[in-house]
Design a protein around this motif. Structure first.
Motif, PDB file in Angstrom:
ATOM      1  N   THR A 130     -15.079   4.330 -31.980  1.00  0.00           N
ATOM      2  CA  THR A 130     -14.740   3.641 -30.741  1.00  0.00           C
ATOM      3  C   THR A 130     -13.249   3.321 -30.646  1.00  0.00           C
ATOM      4  O   THR A 130     -12.788   2.849 -29.616  1.00  0.00           O
ATOM      5  N   GLY A 131     -12.509   3.560 -31.717  1.00  0.00           N
ATOM      6  CA  GLY A 131     -11.067   3.331 -31.696  1.00  0.00           C
ATOM      7  C   GLY A 131     -10.327   4.631 -31.928  1.00  0.00           C
ATOM      8  O   GLY A 131     -10.866   5.577 -32.509  1.00  0.00           O
ATOM      9  N   THR A 132      -9.076   4.707 -31.510  1.00  0.00           N
ATOM     10  CA  THR A 132      -8.321   5.963 -31.573  1.00  0.00           C
ATOM     11  C   THR A 132      -7.366   6.026 -32.760  1.00  0.00           C
ATOM     12  O   THR A 132      -6.599   6.960 -32.883  1.00  0.00           O
ATOM     13  N   GLY A 133      -7.401   5.026 -33.643  1.00  0.00           N
ATOM     14  CA  GLY A 133      -6.463   4.983 -34.756  1.00  0.00           C
ATOM     15  C   GLY A 133      -6.952   5.722 -35.980  1.00  0.00           C
ATOM     16  O   GLY A 133      -7.840   6.578 -35.928  1.00  0.00           O
ATOM     17  N   ASN A 134      -6.362   5.372 -37.125  1.00  0.00           N
ATOM     18  CA  ASN A 134      -6.723   5.991 -38.395  1.00  0.00           C
ATOM     19  C   ASN A 134      -8.076   5.486 -38.873  1.00  0.00           C
ATOM     20  O   ASN A 134      -8.466   4.351 -38.599  1.00  0.00           O
ATOM     21  N   TYR A 135      -8.791   6.324 -39.621  1.00  0.00           N
ATOM     22  CA  TYR A 135      -9.977   5.837 -40.324  1.00  0.00           C
ATOM     23  C   TYR A 135     -10.254   6.701 -41.544  1.00  0.00           C
ATOM     24  O   TYR A 135      -9.873   7.874 -41.608  1.00  0.00           O
ATOM     25  N   ASN A 136     -10.881   6.079 -42.518  1.00  0.00           N
ATOM     26  CA  ASN A 136     -11.324   6.757 -43.731  1.00  0.00           C
ATOM     27  C   ASN A 136     -12.659   6.127 -44.115  1.00  0.00           C
ATOM     28  O   ASN A 136     -12.704   4.966 -44.498  1.00  0.00           O
ATOM     29  N   LEU A 137     -13.729   6.887 -44.012  1.00  0.00           N
ATOM     30  CA  LEU A 137     -15.048   6.289 -44.170  1.00  0.00           C
ATOM     31  C   LEU A 137     -15.556   6.309 -45.599  1.00  0.00           C
ATOM     32  O   LEU A 137     -16.378   5.467 -45.956  1.00  0.00           O
ATOM     33  N   VAL A 138     -15.112   7.234 -46.425  1.00  0.00           N
ATOM     34  CA  VAL A 138     -15.534   7.246 -47.835  1.00  0.00           C
ATOM     35  C   VAL A 138     -14.354   7.642 -48.715  1.00  0.00           C
ATOM     36  O   VAL A 138     -13.778   8.715 -48.547  1.00  0.00           O
ATOM     37  N   ARG A 139     -14.030   6.772 -49.649  1.00  0.00           N
ATOM     38  CA  ARG A 139     -12.953   7.041 -50.613  1.00  0.00           C
ATOM     39  C   ARG A 139     -13.549   7.018 -52.011  1.00  0.00           C
ATOM     40  O   ARG A 139     -14.266   6.081 -52.377  1.00  0.00           O
ATOM     41  N   THR A 140     -13.229   8.045 -52.805  1.00  0.00           N
ATOM     42  CA  THR A 140     -13.770   8.127 -54.157  1.00  0.00           C
ATOM     43  C   THR A 140     -12.686   8.110 -55.237  1.00  0.00           C
ATOM     44  O   THR A 140     -13.013   8.139 -56.423  1.00  0.00           O
ATOM     45  N   TYR A 141     -11.424   8.056 -54.827  1.00  0.00           N
ATOM     46  CA  TYR A 141     -10.317   8.065 -55.771  1.00  0.00           C
ATOM     47  C   TYR A 141      -9.163   7.284 -55.147  1.00  0.00           C
ATOM     48  O   TYR A 141      -9.127   7.106 -53.924  1.00  0.00           O
ATOM     49  N   ALA A 142      -8.228   6.834 -55.966  1.00  0.00           N
ATOM     50  CA  ALA A 142      -7.108   6.018 -55.480  1.00  0.00           C
ATOM     51  C   ALA A 142      -6.081   6.883 -54.759  1.00  0.00           C
ATOM     52  O   ALA A 142      -5.019   7.203 -55.298  1.00  0.00           O
ATOM     53  N   LEU A 143      -6.414   7.267 -53.529  1.00  0.00           N
ATOM     54  CA  LEU A 143      -5.558   8.124 -52.722  1.00  0.00           C
ATOM     55  C   LEU A 143      -5.254   7.456 -51.385  1.00  0.00           C
ATOM     56  O   LEU A 143      -6.017   6.616 -50.907  1.00  0.00           O
ATOM     57  N   ASP A 144      -4.147   7.859 -50.782  1.00  0.00           N
ATOM     58  CA  ASP A 144      -3.842   7.459 -49.404  1.00  0.00           C
ATOM     59  C   ASP A 144      -4.413   8.535 -48.487  1.00  0.00           C
ATOM     60  O   ASP A 144      -3.691   9.345 -47.917  1.00  0.00           O
ATOM     61  N   ASP A 145      -5.734   8.537 -48.360  1.00  0.00           N
ATOM     62  CA  ASP A 145      -6.407   9.622 -47.649  1.00  0.00           C
ATOM     63  C   ASP A 145      -7.011   9.128 -46.342  1.00  0.00           C
ATOM     64  O   ASP A 145      -7.276   7.936 -46.162  1.00  0.00           O
TER      65      ASP A 145
END
Length: 256
Positions: A130-145
Motif C-alpha cells: 500500500t506504500g510506494t517506498g522501500n520494503y524488504n519482507l524477509v532477511r536472512t543475513y546481515a545485508l542492506d537488501d
C-alpha cells in the motif's frame, strides 16, 4: 450457580458470546467467538482447528498465515516482535486475515533461525503493498537488501550472503502478489505472480537469522501467507505447481 448447572455446548458460531474472567482484576467480560479466534490465530472460516483452511503440500519448515504469529507447520517456529510493536491482524486479500504493517518502521518480526545445515530453500509469500517506498519482507543475513527499492527494482538478499544488484527488476509498489524465491547451490530465481524474473548463477546461503518486515525498510502493507520449504523447489515443477494451486485456492483473486 455452579458450572454443572449450565447446559453443555458442543458447537459455537462466530457470533456467540463467551463469558471470560480476566486474571488482572477477576472481572467477568463477554467475548465473541470470532474475536477469540482472531486473537489466538485460528481462522473464523470453516476448516481445520489449526487455523489453516488450505492444505499445503507437506514438508514445510514454516507456515504463517491467518493474521497470526503462530507457526502452523507443526514445527513450533512462532514469530515474535523484535521490539514492543508488532504488525496487527487485519482483514485483507479475499477477506482473509493478514498481518498488517503500517509503515512506521518498528514492527519487525523474528523467527529463530531454522535453515542451518540446509542446501537450498524455497519461499512463497502472499503480500499486498500500500506504500510506494522501500520494503524488504524477509532477511536472512546481515545485508542492506531490498525486495523493492525506490528505483523500482529489488536488491534482494534472501537466502544469499551478498545481495543481488537491480534484481529482481520491476518489483511492485501496489496490489496483491505472490512472490516465490527458489535458491539452490547453483541457481537463484524469483518468480512474481506468474513471471520469472530470470535465473541467477549464485550459491544458496542459509543465513543466520530470519526477519520479517524489516524495520529499516518501513514496509506499508500486508503479509497474508509466508511459507518456507527447507529445500530447493524448481519453478514450474510438479511440487511448485502443487504449492501454487493450494495458494490459488486460498487466495483466488491472485493473478497466478
Amino acid at each position: 450457580m455452579q458450572i454443572k448447572d449450565y447446559p453443555l455446548i458442543t458447537a459455537l458460531s462466530n457470533d456467540d458470546l463467551l463469558l471470560v474472567q480476566t486474571a488482572s482484576d477477576d472481572a467477568f467480560k463477554s467475548l465473541k467467538v470470532s474475536d477469540l479466534k482472531s486473537y489466538i490465530g485460528v481462522s473464523s472460516s470453516s476448516g481445520s482447528g489449526s487455523g489453516s483452511v488450505t492444505s499445503y503440500p507437506s514438508g514445510m519448515a514454516l507456515l504463517l498465515d491467518g493474521g497470526s504469529l503462530i507457526d502452523k507447520s507443526g514445527n513450533s517456529r512462532n514469530a515474535s516482535p523484535i521490539g514492543d510493536n508488532s504488525p496487527l491482524p487485519a482483514t485483507g486479500i479475499d477477506g482473509k486475515k493478514v498481518l498488517r504493517w503500517n509503515g512506521s518502521g518498528n514492527q519487525e518480526l523474528q523467527v529463530t533461525d531454522f535453515l542451518d545445515g540446509t542446501t537450498g530453500a524455497t519461499l512463497y509469500c502472499v503480500y499486498s503493498v500500500t506504500g510506494t517506498g522501500n520494503y524488504n519482507l524477509v532477511r536472512t543475513y546481515a545485508l542492506d537488501d531490498y525486495w523493492h527499492f525506490i528505483d523500482g527494482n529489488g536488491y534482494i538478499g534472501t537466502f544469499q550472503n551478498v545481495r543481488h544488484e537491480a534484481y529482481p527488476p520491476s518489483m511492485p509498489n501496489s496490489g496483491n502478489h505472490l512472490i516465490s524465491i527458489h535458491a539452490s547451490s547453483t541457481s537463484y530465481e524469483v518468480v512474481l505472480d506468474t513471471i520469472s524474473k530470470g535465473s541467477q548463477s549464485s550459491s544458496y546461503a542459509s543465513g543466520d537469522r530470519f526477519r520479517i518486515g524489516t524495520n529499516d525498510k518501513s514496509f506499508s502493507g500486508d503479509i497474508a501467507l509466508l511459507l518456507v520449504y527447507p529445500q530447493y523447489v524448481q519453478p514450474n515443477s510438479t511440487s511448485d505447481l502443487g504449492v501454487r494451486n493450494s495458494i490459488k485456492s486460498a487466495y483466488p483473486s491472485l493473478s497466478i
